[in-house]
Design a protein around this motif. Structure first.
Motif, PDB file in Angstrom:
ATOM      1  N   UNK A   1     -10.382   6.038  -0.289  1.00 44.84           N
ATOM      2  CA  UNK A   1     -10.374   7.347   0.352  1.00 44.84           C
ATOM      3  C   UNK A   1     -10.552   7.124   1.849  1.00 44.84           C
ATOM      4  N   UNK A   2      -9.577   7.554   2.629  1.00 43.49           N
ATOM      5  CA  UNK A   2      -9.664   7.357   4.080  1.00 43.49           C
ATOM      6  C   UNK A   2      -9.805   5.884   4.411  1.00 43.49           C
ATOM      7  N   UNK A   3     -10.793   5.571   5.236  1.00 39.99           N
ATOM      8  CA  UNK A   3     -11.035   4.189   5.634  1.00 39.99           C
ATOM      9  C   UNK A   3     -12.071   3.513   4.746  1.00 39.99           C
ATOM     10  N   UNK A   4     -12.399   4.132   3.613  1.00 41.42           N
ATOM     11  CA  UNK A   4     -13.434   3.604   2.732  1.00 41.42           C
ATOM     12  C   UNK A   4     -13.019   2.334   2.013  1.00 41.42           C
ATOM     13  N   UNK A   5     -13.972   1.734   1.357  1.00 39.10           N
ATOM     14  CA  UNK A   5     -13.760   0.508   0.597  1.00 39.10           C
ATOM     15  C   UNK A   5     -12.937   0.810  -0.660  1.00 39.10           C
ATOM     16  N   UNK A   6     -11.890   0.040  -0.932  1.00 39.63           N
ATOM     17  CA  UNK A   6     -11.091   0.259  -2.143  1.00 39.63           C
ATOM     18  C   UNK A   6     -11.900  -0.022  -3.413  1.00 39.63           C
TER      19      UNK A   6
ATOM     20  N   UNK B   1      -7.025  15.585   0.333  1.00 34.47           N
ATOM     21  CA  UNK B   1      -7.530  14.339   0.919  1.00 34.47           C
ATOM     22  C   UNK B   1      -6.453  13.265   0.858  1.00 34.47           C
ATOM     23  N   UNK B   2      -6.538  12.327   1.771  1.00 35.89           N
ATOM     24  CA  UNK B   2      -5.600  11.217   1.827  1.00 35.89           C
ATOM     25  C   UNK B   2      -6.222   9.985   1.172  1.00 35.89           C
ATOM     26  N   UNK B   3      -5.532   9.442   0.170  1.00 34.63           N
ATOM     27  CA  UNK B   3      -5.987   8.223  -0.487  1.00 34.63           C
ATOM     28  C   UNK B   3      -4.915   7.149  -0.326  1.00 34.63           C
ATOM     29  N   UNK B   4      -5.349   5.899  -0.399  1.00 36.01           N
ATOM     30  CA  UNK B   4      -4.416   4.784  -0.281  1.00 36.01           C
ATOM     31  C   UNK B   4      -4.526   3.905  -1.514  1.00 36.01           C
ATOM     32  N   UNK B   5      -3.374   3.589  -2.080  1.00 33.33           N
ATOM     33  CA  UNK B   5      -3.274   2.685  -3.214  1.00 33.33           C
ATOM     34  C   UNK B   5      -2.959   1.287  -2.694  1.00 33.33           C
ATOM     35  N   UNK B   6      -3.549   0.266  -3.297  1.00 34.26           N
ATOM     36  CA  UNK B   6      -3.362  -1.120  -2.873  1.00 34.26           C
ATOM     37  C   UNK B   6      -3.025  -1.974  -4.091  1.00 34.26           C
TER      38      UNK B   6
ATOM     39  N   UNK C   1       0.840  -1.197   0.000  1.00 36.84           N
ATOM     40  CA  UNK C   1       0.000   0.000   0.000  1.00 36.84           C
ATOM     41  C   UNK C   1       0.875   1.248   0.000  1.00 36.84           C
ATOM     42  N   UNK C   2       0.307   2.323  -0.486  1.00 37.50           N
ATOM     43  CA  UNK C   2       0.927   3.652  -0.411  1.00 37.50           C
ATOM     44  C   UNK C   2      -0.182   4.631  -0.080  1.00 37.50           C
ATOM     45  N   UNK C   3       0.057   5.469   0.906  1.00 38.52           N
ATOM     46  CA  UNK C   3      -0.896   6.518   1.258  1.00 38.52           C
ATOM     47  C   UNK C   3      -0.302   7.842   0.804  1.00 38.52           C
ATOM     48  N   UNK C   4      -1.134   8.642   0.149  1.00 36.71           N
ATOM     49  CA  UNK C   4      -0.663   9.888  -0.452  1.00 36.71           C
ATOM     50  C   UNK C   4      -1.751  10.949  -0.357  1.00 36.71           C
ATOM     51  N   UNK C   5      -1.328  12.202  -0.326  1.00 39.84           N
ATOM     52  CA  UNK C   5      -2.239  13.351  -0.301  1.00 39.84           C
ATOM     53  C   UNK C   5      -2.488  13.802  -1.744  1.00 39.84           C
ATOM     54  N   UNK C   6      -3.741  13.986  -2.105  1.00 38.38           N
ATOM     55  CA  UNK C   6      -4.117  14.412  -3.462  1.00 38.38           C
ATOM     56  C   UNK C   6      -3.614  15.844  -3.696  1.00 38.38           C
ATOM     57  N   UNK C   7      -2.804  16.010  -4.745  1.00 39.19           N
ATOM     58  CA  UNK C   7      -2.193  17.304  -5.024  1.00 39.19           C
ATOM     59  C   UNK C   7      -2.966  18.179  -5.997  1.00 39.19           C
ATOM     60  N   UNK C   8      -3.820  17.600  -6.823  1.00 40.23           N
ATOM     61  CA  UNK C   8      -4.556  18.389  -7.816  1.00 40.23           C
ATOM     62  C   UNK C   8      -5.571  19.302  -7.126  1.00 40.23           C
TER      63      UNK C   8
END
Length: 87
Positions: A37-42, A60-65, A3-10
């Motif tokens: 998004x956050x703790x939401x469902x991928x 916003x913080x999103x996580x890639x899986x 996983x990677x968590x990142x802040x949306x820059x756009x």
């Protein structure tokens, strides 16, 4: 699972053009990637509609899986952190 968590820059978040650019990069990677998004469902990160439905805004913080795809996740995280809405 990597996983990677990142802040949306756009400034417009992951809407329209930024979502399209992200999904094109995911499709080109050839590896199944999901995004949440956050703790939401991928959701499928290769689907523009799914990515836009997240409603991820600027800052916003999103996580890639993905399975065993550290280098790809690093590249995608860098992409999300940038301004994808610029020409």
């Amino acid at each position: 699972m990597s996983t990677r968590t990142v802040i949306v820059g756009s400034p417009v978040g992951l809407h329209a053009r930024p979502a399209a650019k992200l999904t094109q990069a995911v499709q080109a990677a050839g590896v199944p990637v999901r995004i949440s998004l956050g703790d939401g469902e991928p959701v499928d990160a290769a689907s523009v509609l799914a990515v836009m439905t997240l409603g991820a805004g600027h800052g916003d913080e999103v996580t890639l899986h993905a399975e065993d795809a550290d280098a790809i996740l690093d590249q995608l995280a860098e992409l999300i952190a940038s301004d994808l809405d610029s020409a």
